[in-house]
Design a protein around this motif. Structure first.
Motif, PDB file in Angstrom:
ATOM      1  N   ARG A 212       0.855  -1.203   0.000  1.00 27.50           N
ATOM      2  CA  ARG A 212       0.000   0.000   0.000  1.00 27.50           C
ATOM      3  C   ARG A 212       0.889   1.251   0.000  1.00 27.50           C
ATOM      4  O   ARG A 212       0.494   2.305   0.475  1.00 27.50           O
ATOM      5  CB  ARG A 212      -0.911   0.010   1.230  1.00 27.50           C
TER       6      ARG A 212
ATOM      7  N   ALA B  54       2.720   6.966   0.950  1.00 31.56           N
ATOM      8  CA  ALA B  54       1.710   7.574   0.055  1.00 31.56           C
ATOM      9  C   ALA B  54       0.610   8.295   0.833  1.00 31.56           C
ATOM     10  O   ALA B  54      -0.502   8.471   0.325  1.00 31.56           O
ATOM     11  CB  ALA B  54       1.122   6.513  -0.859  1.00 31.56           C
TER      12      ALA B  54
ATOM     13  N   ARG C  54     -11.290   4.774   3.505  1.00 29.63           N
ATOM     14  CA  ARG C  54     -12.327   5.809   3.450  1.00 29.63           C
ATOM     15  C   ARG C  54     -13.484   5.334   2.582  1.00 29.63           C
ATOM     16  O   ARG C  54     -13.292   5.100   1.381  1.00 29.63           O
ATOM     17  CB  ARG C  54     -11.739   7.117   2.875  1.00 29.63           C
TER      18      ARG C  54
ATOM     19  N   ASP D  66      -2.035  18.755   4.701  1.00 29.84           N
ATOM     20  CA  ASP D  66      -2.065  18.722   6.163  1.00 29.84           C
ATOM     21  C   ASP D  66      -0.709  18.257   6.684  1.00 29.84           C
ATOM     22  O   ASP D  66       0.284  18.304   5.951  1.00 29.84           O
ATOM     23  CB  ASP D  66      -3.223  17.834   6.673  1.00 29.84           C
TER      24      ASP D  66
ATOM     25  N   THR E 198      -9.292  12.367  12.203  1.00 29.94           N
ATOM     26  CA  THR E 198      -7.990  11.691  12.046  1.00 29.94           C
ATOM     27  C   THR E 198      -6.840  12.704  12.017  1.00 29.94           C
ATOM     28  O   THR E 198      -5.767  12.444  12.539  1.00 29.94           O
ATOM     29  CB  THR E 198      -7.905  10.828  10.773  1.00 29.94           C
TER      30      THR E 198
ATOM     31  N   ARG F 221       9.330   0.198  -2.532  1.00 25.59           N
ATOM     32  CA  ARG F 221       9.666   1.208  -3.541  1.00 25.59           C
ATOM     33  C   ARG F 221       9.199   2.618  -3.188  1.00 25.59           C
ATOM     34  O   ARG F 221       9.514   3.568  -3.896  1.00 25.59           O
ATOM     35  CB  ARG F 221       9.114   0.794  -4.905  1.00 25.59           C
TER      36      ARG F 221
ATOM     37  N   GLN G 292      -2.306   9.136   3.656  1.00 21.64           N
ATOM     38  CA  GLN G 292      -3.413   8.374   4.241  1.00 21.64           C
ATOM     39  C   GLN G 292      -3.776   7.176   3.366  1.00 21.64           C
ATOM     40  O   GLN G 292      -3.841   7.289   2.134  1.00 21.64           O
ATOM     41  CB  GLN G 292      -4.633   9.296   4.395  1.00 21.64           C
ATOM     42  N   ASP G 293      -4.055   6.023   3.996  1.00 20.01           N
ATOM     43  CA  ASP G 293      -4.570   4.861   3.263  1.00 20.01           C
ATOM     44  C   ASP G 293      -6.001   5.183   2.828  1.00 20.01           C
ATOM     45  O   ASP G 293      -6.930   5.194   3.647  1.00 20.01           O
ATOM     46  CB  ASP G 293      -4.544   3.609   4.155  1.00 20.01           C
ATOM     47  N   LEU G 294      -6.151   5.447   1.532  1.00 16.85           N
ATOM     48  CA  LEU G 294      -7.457   5.880   1.023  1.00 16.85           C
ATOM     49  C   LEU G 294      -8.457   4.737   0.967  1.00 16.85           C
ATOM     50  O   LEU G 294      -9.667   4.972   0.909  1.00 16.85           O
ATOM     51  CB  LEU G 294      -7.289   6.524  -0.359  1.00 16.85           C
TER      52      LEU G 294
ATOM     53  N   ALA H  70       0.265  13.233   3.118  1.00 13.60           N
ATOM     54  CA  ALA H  70       0.833  13.363   4.465  1.00 13.60           C
ATOM     55  C   ALA H  70       2.211  12.713   4.534  1.00 13.60           C
ATOM     56  O   ALA H  70       3.035  13.088   5.372  1.00 13.60           O
ATOM     57  CB  ALA H  70      -0.116  12.736   5.485  1.00 13.60           C
TER      58      ALA H  70
HETATM   59  O1  T3D Z   1      -8.309  10.823   5.368  1.00 12.81           O
HETATM   60  C1  T3D Z   1      -7.798  11.488   6.272  1.00 12.81           C
HETATM   61  O2  T3D Z   1      -7.579  11.002   7.402  1.00 12.81           O
HETATM   62  C2  T3D Z   1      -7.348  12.902   5.993  1.00 12.81           C
HETATM   63  C3  T3D Z   1      -5.869  12.964   5.893  1.00 12.81           C
HETATM   64  C4  T3D Z   1      -5.286  12.881   4.706  1.00 12.81           C
HETATM   65  C5  T3D Z   1      -3.817  12.835   4.540  1.00 12.81           C
HETATM   66  C6  T3D Z   1      -3.398  12.424   3.146  1.00 12.81           C
HETATM   67  O3  T3D Z   1      -2.318  11.924   3.011  1.00 12.81           O
HETATM   68  S1  T3D Z   1      -4.471  12.689   1.853  1.00 12.81           S
HETATM   69  C7  T3D Z   1      -3.539  12.136   0.463  1.00 12.81           C
HETATM   70  C8  T3D Z   1      -3.595  10.655   0.301  1.00 12.81           C
HETATM   71  N1  T3D Z   1      -2.644  10.138  -0.653  1.00 12.81           N
HETATM   72  C9  T3D Z   1      -2.805  10.257  -1.963  1.00 12.81           C
HETATM   73  O4  T3D Z   1      -3.747  10.861  -2.457  1.00 12.81           O
HETATM   74  C10 T3D Z   1      -1.787   9.579  -2.825  1.00 12.81           C
HETATM   75  C11 T3D Z   1      -2.425   8.395  -3.527  1.00 12.81           C
HETATM   76  N2  T3D Z   1      -1.440   7.647  -4.287  1.00 12.81           N
HETATM   77  C12 T3D Z   1      -0.972   8.081  -5.460  1.00 12.81           C
HETATM   78  O5  T3D Z   1      -1.279   9.133  -5.959  1.00 12.81           O
HETATM   79  C13 T3D Z   1      -0.030   7.147  -6.162  1.00 12.81           C
HETATM   80  O6  T3D Z   1      -0.192   5.862  -5.648  1.00 12.81           O
HETATM   81  C14 T3D Z   1       1.458   7.548  -6.026  1.00 12.81           C
HETATM   82  C15 T3D Z   1       1.702   8.821  -6.868  1.00 12.81           C
HETATM   83  C16 T3D Z   1       1.842   7.779  -4.592  1.00 12.81           C
HETATM   84  C17 T3D Z   1       2.343   6.418  -6.596  1.00 12.81           C
HETATM   85  O7  T3D Z   1       1.899   6.096  -7.893  1.00 12.81           O
HETATM   86  P1  T3D Z   1       2.382   4.739  -8.578  1.00 12.81           P
HETATM   87  O8  T3D Z   1       1.858   4.752  -9.972  1.00 12.81           O
HETATM   88  O9  T3D Z   1       3.848   4.602  -8.382  1.00 12.81           O
HETATM   89  O10 T3D Z   1       1.714   3.563  -7.729  1.00 12.81           O
HETATM   90  P2  T3D Z   1       0.189   3.073  -7.746  1.00 12.81           P
HETATM   91  O11 T3D Z   1       0.005   2.044  -8.788  1.00 12.81           O
HETATM   92  O12 T3D Z   1      -0.728   4.255  -7.772  1.00 12.81           O
HETATM   93  O13 T3D Z   1       0.066   2.432  -6.286  1.00 12.81           O
HETATM   94  C18 T3D Z   1       0.547   1.109  -6.020  1.00 12.81           C
HETATM   95  C19 T3D Z   1      -0.432   0.435  -5.099  1.00 12.81           C
HETATM   96  O14 T3D Z   1      -0.498   1.184  -3.874  1.00 12.81           O
HETATM   97  C20 T3D Z   1      -1.840   0.441  -5.673  1.00 12.81           C
HETATM   98  O15 T3D Z   1      -2.508  -0.716  -5.214  1.00 12.81           O
HETATM   99  P3  T3D Z   1      -2.717  -1.982  -6.202  1.00 12.81           P
HETATM  100  O16 T3D Z   1      -3.439  -1.479  -7.418  1.00 12.81           O
HETATM  101  O17 T3D Z   1      -1.326  -2.468  -6.530  1.00 12.81           O
HETATM  102  O18 T3D Z   1      -3.513  -2.947  -5.379  1.00 12.81           O
HETATM  103  C21 T3D Z   1      -2.450   1.657  -5.030  1.00 12.81           C
HETATM  104  O19 T3D Z   1      -3.850   1.595  -4.945  1.00 12.81           O
HETATM  105  C22 T3D Z   1      -1.834   1.591  -3.636  1.00 12.81           C
HETATM  106  N3  T3D Z   1      -1.826   2.920  -3.019  1.00 12.81           N
HETATM  107  C23 T3D Z   1      -1.056   3.963  -3.340  1.00 12.81           C
HETATM  108  N4  T3D Z   1      -1.329   4.991  -2.550  1.00 12.81           N
HETATM  109  C24 T3D Z   1      -2.298   4.595  -1.719  1.00 12.81           C
HETATM  110  C25 T3D Z   1      -2.610   3.261  -2.000  1.00 12.81           C
HETATM  111  N5  T3D Z   1      -3.547   2.580  -1.331  1.00 12.81           N
HETATM  112  C26 T3D Z   1      -4.205   3.227  -0.357  1.00 12.81           C
HETATM  113  N6  T3D Z   1      -3.942   4.512  -0.032  1.00 12.81           N
HETATM  114  C27 T3D Z   1      -3.015   5.223  -0.676  1.00 12.81           C
HETATM  115  N7  T3D Z   1      -2.748   6.500  -0.308  1.00 12.81           N
END
Ligand code: T3D
Length: 262
Positions: A23, A62, A69, A144, A83, A58, A64-66, A113
């Motif tokens: 994740r 990333a 939600r 945040d 949170t 790698r 918060q674990d989305l 975050a």
């Molecule tokens: O909710 C609250 O409590 C409020 C507080 C919020 C604080 C925050 O942090 S909000 C922001 C949350 N984070 C994001 O929006 C980032 C989401 N992730 C991405 O945009 C991309 O994953 C990355 C740019 C970081 C990396 O991209 P890439 O192409 O290298 O990897 P990927 O294919 O997107 O991700 C790989 C796996 O990790 C994938 O799962 P899968 O398909 O292999 O099963 C993806 O869903 C998972 N993953 C990545 N980021 C998150 C995640 N799973 C859950 N939560 C994540 N944040």
């Protein structure tokens, strides 16, 4: 099942590894709880004189674990202040208040975050292939974990605004050039270099380093007058430490100091 956080202490350095690689080391409640415990231990355990924070796999983190939600149609709206108030804010406050240096080894992407928790560390090293993403705007959120505090102070308002509004990826080498982080290193050198740095800090005058950190942390919101007074008071404290005596004695005797962190 593997632990979402790995904690190990060696040579005065507590290494904390975010360990949910499938994740991308995103934060969930369990990881927050373990981080809380790890930083509390770093604070009370005198044998820990520096902290090294990194991620497994790698990514660094990333955010918060989305997947935690529920945003499906019909699901109740989520109050995210809960949170942020109970997990992210206390984490950043704890890190900034820790009177010991925190080195961050950003081994891959640091998003949301995850990026801002990295910026809350005292020395940020990044692998050349790493990157920083203020991902919040891409999902309709606000930076945040101190993002709106750290970014303008580190890189200026224009660049901070661009990073936050666009949510684009900033390559580690640009982050270094912009002054967002301390430095980048070749990917295969990151662990060694971060460990070397953390061990050097752990062998330093811990009390004095903690006082330097305190002065730097508050300087962003202090007047020059207040900062001068603070420096006077901190110098008083530093001057009472054993490590100050050792530092001066070692200098006069032309030898390497042996700091004990007292
Ligand atoms: O909710 C609250 O409590 C409020 C507080 C919020 C604080 C925050 O942090 S909000 C922001 C949350 N984070 C994001 O929006 C980032 C989401 N992730 C991405 O945009 C991309 O994953 C990355 C740019 C970081 C990396 O991209 P890439 O192409 O290298 O990897 P990927 O294919 O997107 O991700 C790989 C796996 O990790 C994938 O799962 P899968 O398909 O292999 O099963 C993806 O869903 C998972 N993953 C990545 N980021 C998150 C995640 N799973 C859950 N939560 C994540 N944040």
């Amino acid at each position: 099942m593997s632990q979402p956080l790995l904690v190990a202490v060696d040579s005065g350095v507590q290494t904390i590894t975010l360990n949910r690689p499938d994740r991308l080391n995103s934060f969930n409640a369990e990881m927050h709880g373990l981080l809380r415990e790890a930083f509390a231990r770093a604070e009370r355990d005198a044998s820990i004189r520096a902290v090294l924070l990194t991620g497994a796999g790698r990514a660094f983190c990333a955010g918060q674990d989305l997947s935690e939600r529920d945003v499906s149609a019909g699901a109740a709206s989520i109050d995210l202040s809960v949170t942020v108030g109970s997990h992210y804010n206390p984490l950043v406050r704890r890190m900034r208040a820790l009177p010991k240096p925190i080195v961050c080894a950003v081994n891959g992407v640091a998003a949301g975050a995850g990026a801002n928790v990295a910026l809350a560390c005292d020395l940020v090293l990044a692998a050349k292939s790493a990157s920083f993403i203020q991902a919040f705007a891409k999902i309709g959120l606000v930076p945040d974990s101190g993002g709106t505090y750290f970014l303008p102070r580190l890189v200026g308002t224009a660049r901070a605004m661009g990073l936050a509004l666009l949510g684009d990826r900033l390559a580690a080498e640009d982050a270094e050039r912009w002054g967002l982080i301390w430095k980048t290193v070749e990917d295969d050198k990151l662990t060694d270099e971060a460990t070397r740095l953390a061990r050097a800090l752990a062998a330093g005058p811990t009390k004095g380093l903690g006082l330097i950190k305190r002065a730097m942390v508050v300087s962003a919101s202090n007047t020059l007058d207040a900062q001068l007074d603070l420096e006077r008071d901190l110098q008083r404290e530093a001057g009472f430490t054993e490590d100050y005596r050792e530092g001066v004695a070692a200098f006069m005797e032309k030898r390497k100091p042996e700091f004990r962190g007292r």
